[in-house]
Design a protein around this motif. Sequence first.
Motif, mmCIF file in Angstrom:
data_model
loop_
_atom_site.group_PDB
_atom_site.id
_atom_site.type_symbol
_atom_site.label_atom_id
_atom_site.label_comp_id
_atom_site.label_asym_id
_atom_site.label_seq_id
_atom_site.Cartn_x
_atom_site.Cartn_y
_atom_site.Cartn_z
ATOM 1 N N SER A 146 67.991 2.071 28.002
ATOM 2 C CA SER A 146 68.547 3.282 27.400
ATOM 3 C C SER A 146 68.862 3.068 25.922
ATOM 4 C CB SER A 146 69.814 3.711 28.138
ATOM 5 O OG SER A 146 70.831 2.737 27.969
ATOM 6 N N THR A 147 68.817 4.165 25.196
ATOM 7 C CA THR A 147 69.088 4.136 23.757
ATOM 8 C C THR A 147 70.127 5.193 23.420
ATOM 9 O OG1 THR A 147 66.824 3.424 23.273
ATOM 10 C CG2 THR A 147 68.059 4.404 21.459
ATOM 11 N N LEU A 148 71.059 4.828 22.565
ATOM 12 C CA LEU A 148 71.988 5.788 21.977
ATOM 13 C C LEU A 148 71.405 6.177 20.626
ATOM 14 C CD1 LEU A 148 74.673 7.343 21.765
ATOM 15 C CD2 LEU A 148 75.662 5.248 20.767
ATOM 16 N N HIS A 149 71.073 7.448 20.473
ATOM 17 C CA HIS A 149 70.544 7.969 19.211
ATOM 18 C C HIS A 149 71.707 8.568 18.422
ATOM 19 C CE1 HIS A 149 66.282 7.643 20.421
ATOM 20 N NE2 HIS A 149 66.783 7.830 21.632
ATOM 21 N N VAL A 150 71.851 8.146 17.182
ATOM 22 C CA VAL A 150 72.959 8.595 16.332
ATOM 23 C C VAL A 150 72.386 9.383 15.160
ATOM 24 C CG1 VAL A 150 74.934 7.881 14.943
ATOM 25 C CG2 VAL A 150 74.297 6.553 16.983
ATOM 26 N N LEU A 151 72.777 10.646 15.084
ATOM 27 C CA LEU A 151 72.347 11.525 13.989
ATOM 28 C C LEU A 151 73.553 11.878 13.124
ATOM 29 C CD1 LEU A 151 70.004 14.075 15.778
ATOM 30 C CD2 LEU A 151 69.345 12.396 14.094
#
Length: 99
Positions: free
Chosen positions: A2-7
């Motif tokens: 899993s990946t945490l995408h930070v915008l």
Amino acid sequence: MSTLHVLSHSPFTDTRLDSCLRLLGARDALLLCGDAVYALQPGSAPFARLQDRAEALQLFVLAEDLQARGLAAPAWATAIDYPAFVDLSIQHAKVNSWL
């Protein structure tokens, strides 16, 4: 994995949000911070795109940034603080910051 995408960039100035949404995996999460929280302006196109994916999307938003911009988190997004941001980073195998 899993990946945490930070915008952190406004969805009204570039296409990072759209690119991120195309790449999100089933176990990934998305965190909006900084000007990216403007995506949660009701009635806006970014809001509609996020809302359309609400059931399958793990969406988090920094509460401090919402408050600073006079916005509220919709029921399908989870407002978090910085310690919870750290926890999210630990819970995911990777963190991808969309710089």
